[in-house]
Design a protein around this motif. Structure first.
Motif, PDB file in Angstrom:
ATOM      1  N   PRO A 156       0.972  -1.565   0.159  1.00  0.00           N
ATOM      2  CA  PRO A 156      -0.111   0.033   0.038  1.00  0.00           C
ATOM      3  C   PRO A 156       0.926   1.273  -0.301  1.00  0.00           C
ATOM      4  O   PRO A 156       2.165   1.395   0.009  1.00  0.00           O
ATOM      5  CB  PRO A 156      -0.959   0.254   1.106  1.00  0.00           C
ATOM      6  N   PRO A 157       0.671   2.660   0.052  1.00  0.00           N
ATOM      7  CA  PRO A 157       0.823   3.652  -0.198  1.00  0.00           C
ATOM      8  C   PRO A 157       1.761   3.741   1.777  1.00  0.00           C
ATOM      9  O   PRO A 157       1.185   3.394   2.850  1.00  0.00           O
ATOM     10  CB  PRO A 157       0.165   4.764  -0.348  1.00  0.00           C
ATOM     11  N   GLN A 158       2.933   4.210   1.255  1.00  0.00           N
ATOM     12  CA  GLN A 158       3.453   4.473   2.884  1.00  0.00           C
ATOM     13  C   GLN A 158       3.626   6.010   2.207  1.00  0.00           C
ATOM     14  O   GLN A 158       4.700   6.593   2.651  1.00  0.00           O
ATOM     15  CB  GLN A 158       4.983   3.343   3.135  1.00  0.00           C
ATOM     16  N   LEU A 159       2.542   7.153   3.137  1.00  0.00           N
ATOM     17  CA  LEU A 159       2.172   8.118   3.342  1.00  0.00           C
ATOM     18  C   LEU A 159       1.356   8.500   4.443  1.00  0.00           C
ATOM     19  O   LEU A 159       0.576   8.057   4.771  1.00  0.00           O
ATOM     20  CB  LEU A 159       1.997   8.844   2.240  1.00  0.00           C
ATOM     21  N   SER A 160       2.379   9.497   4.862  1.00  0.00           N
ATOM     22  CA  SER A 160       1.700   9.977   6.079  1.00  0.00           C
ATOM     23  C   SER A 160       2.133  11.194   6.781  1.00  0.00           C
ATOM     24  O   SER A 160       3.724  11.649   6.333  1.00  0.00           O
ATOM     25  CB  SER A 160       2.303   9.420   7.464  1.00  0.00           C
ATOM     26  N   GLY A 161       1.941  12.296   7.762  1.00  0.00           N
ATOM     27  CA  GLY A 161       2.740  13.216   8.103  1.00  0.00           C
ATOM     28  C   GLY A 161       2.187  14.779   7.887  1.00  0.00           C
ATOM     29  O   GLY A 161       0.954  14.781   6.944  1.00  0.00           O
ATOM     30  N   GLU A 162       2.720  16.045   8.197  1.00  0.00           N
ATOM     31  CA  GLU A 162       2.622  17.083   7.949  1.00  0.00           C
ATOM     32  C   GLU A 162       3.709  17.811   8.295  1.00  0.00           C
ATOM     33  O   GLU A 162       4.615  17.577   8.103  1.00  0.00           O
ATOM     34  CB  GLU A 162       2.029  17.553   8.677  1.00  0.00           C
ATOM     35  N   GLU A 163       3.965  18.905   6.665  1.00  0.00           N
ATOM     36  CA  GLU A 163       5.007  19.650   6.625  1.00  0.00           C
ATOM     37  C   GLU A 163       4.557  20.959   6.415  1.00  0.00           C
ATOM     38  O   GLU A 163       3.618  21.237   6.050  1.00  0.00           O
ATOM     39  CB  GLU A 163       5.986  19.721   6.153  1.00  0.00           C
ATOM     40  N   SER A 164       5.307  22.576   7.297  1.00  0.00           N
ATOM     41  CA  SER A 164       5.116  23.703   7.705  1.00  0.00           C
ATOM     42  C   SER A 164       5.999  24.059   5.945  1.00  0.00           C
ATOM     43  O   SER A 164       7.230  24.053   6.357  1.00  0.00           O
ATOM     44  CB  SER A 164       5.145  23.990   9.074  1.00  0.00           C
ATOM     45  N   LEU A 165       5.801  25.544   5.488  1.00  0.00           N
ATOM     46  CA  LEU A 165       6.314  25.599   4.177  1.00  0.00           C
ATOM     47  C   LEU A 165       6.180  27.530   4.869  1.00  0.00           C
ATOM     48  O   LEU A 165       4.936  28.202   5.016  1.00  0.00           O
ATOM     49  CB  LEU A 165       5.870  25.543   3.452  1.00  0.00           C
ATOM     50  N   GLN A 166       7.497  27.862   4.767  1.00  0.00           N
ATOM     51  CA  GLN A 166       6.821  29.721   5.330  1.00  0.00           C
ATOM     52  C   GLN A 166       8.359  30.154   3.347  1.00  0.00           C
ATOM     53  O   GLN A 166       8.795  29.977   3.445  1.00  0.00           O
ATOM     54  CB  GLN A 166       7.238  29.973   6.249  1.00  0.00           C
ATOM     55  N   ILE A 167       6.939  31.177   2.940  1.00  0.00           N
ATOM     56  CA  ILE A 167       7.506  31.046   1.336  1.00  0.00           C
ATOM     57  C   ILE A 167       6.958  32.520   1.676  1.00  0.00           C
ATOM     58  O   ILE A 167       6.256  32.788   2.202  1.00  0.00           O
ATOM     59  CB  ILE A 167       7.191  29.977   0.312  1.00  0.00           C
ATOM     60  N   GLU A 168       8.419  33.223   1.055  1.00  0.00           N
ATOM     61  CA  GLU A 168       8.171  34.719   1.023  1.00  0.00           C
ATOM     62  C   GLU A 168       7.396  34.875  -0.916  1.00  0.00           C
ATOM     63  O   GLU A 168       7.125  33.767  -1.669  1.00  0.00           O
ATOM     64  CB  GLU A 168       9.217  35.662   0.151  1.00  0.00           C
ATOM     65  N   GLU A 169       6.387  35.588  -0.473  1.00  0.00           N
ATOM     66  CA  GLU A 169       5.359  36.432  -1.603  1.00  0.00           C
ATOM     67  C   GLU A 169       5.823  36.912  -3.053  1.00  0.00           C
ATOM     68  O   GLU A 169       7.189  37.454  -3.128  1.00  0.00           O
ATOM     69  CB  GLU A 169       4.763  37.671  -0.994  1.00  0.00           C
ATOM     70  N   GLU A 170       5.319  36.116  -4.217  1.00  0.00           N
ATOM     71  CA  GLU A 170       6.036  36.018  -5.799  1.00  0.00           C
ATOM     72  C   GLU A 170       7.105  35.339  -5.958  1.00  0.00           C
ATOM     73  O   GLU A 170       7.702  35.356  -6.622  1.00  0.00           O
ATOM     74  CB  GLU A 170       6.435  37.853  -5.535  1.00  0.00           C
ATOM     75  N   LYS A 171       7.936  34.560  -4.314  1.00  0.00           N
ATOM     76  CA  LYS A 171       8.054  33.375  -4.942  1.00  0.00           C
ATOM     77  C   LYS A 171       7.368  32.276  -5.098  1.00  0.00           C
ATOM     78  O   LYS A 171       6.344  31.761  -5.460  1.00  0.00           O
ATOM     79  CB  LYS A 171       9.159  33.418  -3.878  1.00  0.00           C
ATOM     80  N   ASP A 172       8.405  30.861  -5.711  1.00  0.00           N
ATOM     81  CA  ASP A 172       8.153  29.411  -6.259  1.00  0.00           C
ATOM     82  C   ASP A 172       7.915  28.657  -5.370  1.00  0.00           C
ATOM     83  O   ASP A 172       8.754  28.700  -4.014  1.00  0.00           O
ATOM     84  CB  ASP A 172       8.203  28.690  -7.904  1.00  0.00           C
ATOM     85  N   VAL A 173       6.804  27.902  -4.731  1.00  0.00           N
ATOM     86  CA  VAL A 173       7.012  27.043  -4.155  1.00  0.00           C
ATOM     87  C   VAL A 173       6.508  25.588  -4.630  1.00  0.00           C
ATOM     88  O   VAL A 173       5.215  25.271  -5.399  1.00  0.00           O
ATOM     89  CB  VAL A 173       5.846  27.282  -2.737  1.00  0.00           C
ATOM     90  N   THR A 174       7.641  24.154  -3.434  1.00  0.00           N
ATOM     91  CA  THR A 174       6.950  22.774  -4.798  1.00  0.00           C
ATOM     92  C   THR A 174       6.502  22.527  -3.168  1.00  0.00           C
ATOM     93  O   THR A 174       7.678  22.123  -2.341  1.00  0.00           O
ATOM     94  CB  THR A 174       8.078  22.274  -5.188  1.00  0.00           C
ATOM     95  N   MET A 175       5.725  21.432  -3.334  1.00  0.00           N
ATOM     96  CA  MET A 175       5.337  20.115  -1.995  1.00  0.00           C
ATOM     97  C   MET A 175       5.735  18.961  -2.889  1.00  0.00           C
ATOM     98  O   MET A 175       4.611  18.895  -3.983  1.00  0.00           O
ATOM     99  CB  MET A 175       3.582  20.775  -2.019  1.00  0.00           C
ATOM    100  N   SER A 176       5.951  17.910  -2.656  1.00  0.00           N
ATOM    101  CA  SER A 176       6.056  16.231  -2.776  1.00  0.00           C
ATOM    102  C   SER A 176       5.652  15.467  -2.169  1.00  0.00           C
ATOM    103  O   SER A 176       5.897  15.753  -0.714  1.00  0.00           O
ATOM    104  CB  SER A 176       7.536  16.762  -2.843  1.00  0.00           C
ATOM    105  N   CYS A 177       5.510  14.279  -2.372  1.00  0.00           N
ATOM    106  CA  CYS A 177       4.404  13.315  -2.032  1.00  0.00           C
ATOM    107  C   CYS A 177       5.517  12.213  -2.215  1.00  0.00           C
ATOM    108  O   CYS A 177       5.499  12.577  -3.367  1.00  0.00           O
ATOM    109  CB  CYS A 177       3.418  13.435  -1.896  1.00  0.00           C
TER     110      CYS A 177
END
Length: 249
Positions: free
Chosen positions: A121-142
């Motif tokens: 089965p999928p092995q995915l859990s947990g959480e993550e906090s991301l602080q990013i400055e306005e007008e910059k790019d951000v990537t979230m990966s699972c």
């Protein structure tokens, strides 16, 4: 065994026919776990898998070889002739898609292969906090790795995410599921949830995105110019004080 004369072939028969008749007469073949042809073996991570290779229709001792992918497996001397056994223990996710092949040493074209189908089965859990400055790019990966392959989706604040053209980008492979936001805005604040679901189970991971105010950017040239002015002013002050002191003396 049939007399040698039973295999006699007239001289005018082509050599290819002679070889064909010889192969039919011997009938030499291999079987792995009672399969005489290539097959797939489904299993789960953890319990060991045993593979047994047997020479069929042989009147003499035949040496056997085992391969994991392209690499040959080391066998003990008592585990090579007519019957050969190997054990995959423990079975892991990395064994999924790996092929094990038993071959006849003197004729490697005589072989049987087993493809391991390791299901998990999928092995995915947990959480993550991301602080990013306005007008910059951000990537979230699972981590979306599973077998069979999972269905994936993104949510924002528990609602299906509406993908805005030219602002959201999705990237997905059999193992990774990514969401990228181009030039984040204050309205992008929130909790993003990646979900992966397969017949064997499901997983999720939360990303708490905090968009911070854009920091002021000072032109590099202006900063250098200011430093030069301050330094020059200080030097002139030191020189002026030195001349005054000399006049007193």
């Amino acid at each position: 065994m049939a007399p040698r004369s039973s295999l006699a072939v007239p001289c005018e028969v082509p050599v290819l026919a002679i070889c064909f008749l010889a192969c039919v007469a011997t009938g030499l073949e291999l079987s792995v776990n009672n399969h005489a042809a290539d097959f797939s073996l489904s299993t789960m991570p953890g319990p060991p898998v045993s593979l047994s290779c047997l020479v069929q229709n042989s009147s003499q001792a035949e040496e056997l070889l085992w391969y994991r992918g392209d690499g040959q497996v080391d066998l003990k001397d008592g585990n090579k002739v007519n019957v050969s056994n190997i054990c995959v223990s423990p079975v892991t996710e990395s064994d999924n898609g790996v092929t094990f092949t038993c071959k006849l040493a003197r004729d490697k074209s005589v072989q049987v292969s087993v493809l391991l189908d390791v299901q998990f089965p999928p092995q995915l859990s947990g959480e993550e906090s991301l602080q990013i400055e306005e007008e910059k790019d951000v990537t979230m990966s699972c981590n979306a790795k599973s077998n069979p392959q999972a269905q994936t989706a993104w949510y924002k604040n528990n609602n299906s995410l509406t993908l805005e053209q030219n602002r959201y980008q999705l990237y997905q492979t059999s193992e990774v599921f990514q969401l990228s936001i181009i030039k984040v805005q204050k309205s992008d604040n929130g909790t993003y949830t990646c979900t992966v679901k397969s017949p064997l189970g499901e997983g999720r991971k939360d990303f708490h995105l905090i968009v911070e105010d854009k920091k002021p950017v000072f032109p590099k040239e202006a900063v250098i110019a200011a430093v030069v002015v301050v330094t020059a002013t200080a030097l002139f002050g030191i020189v002026a004080r030195r001349d005054k002191i000399f006049k007193v003396w």
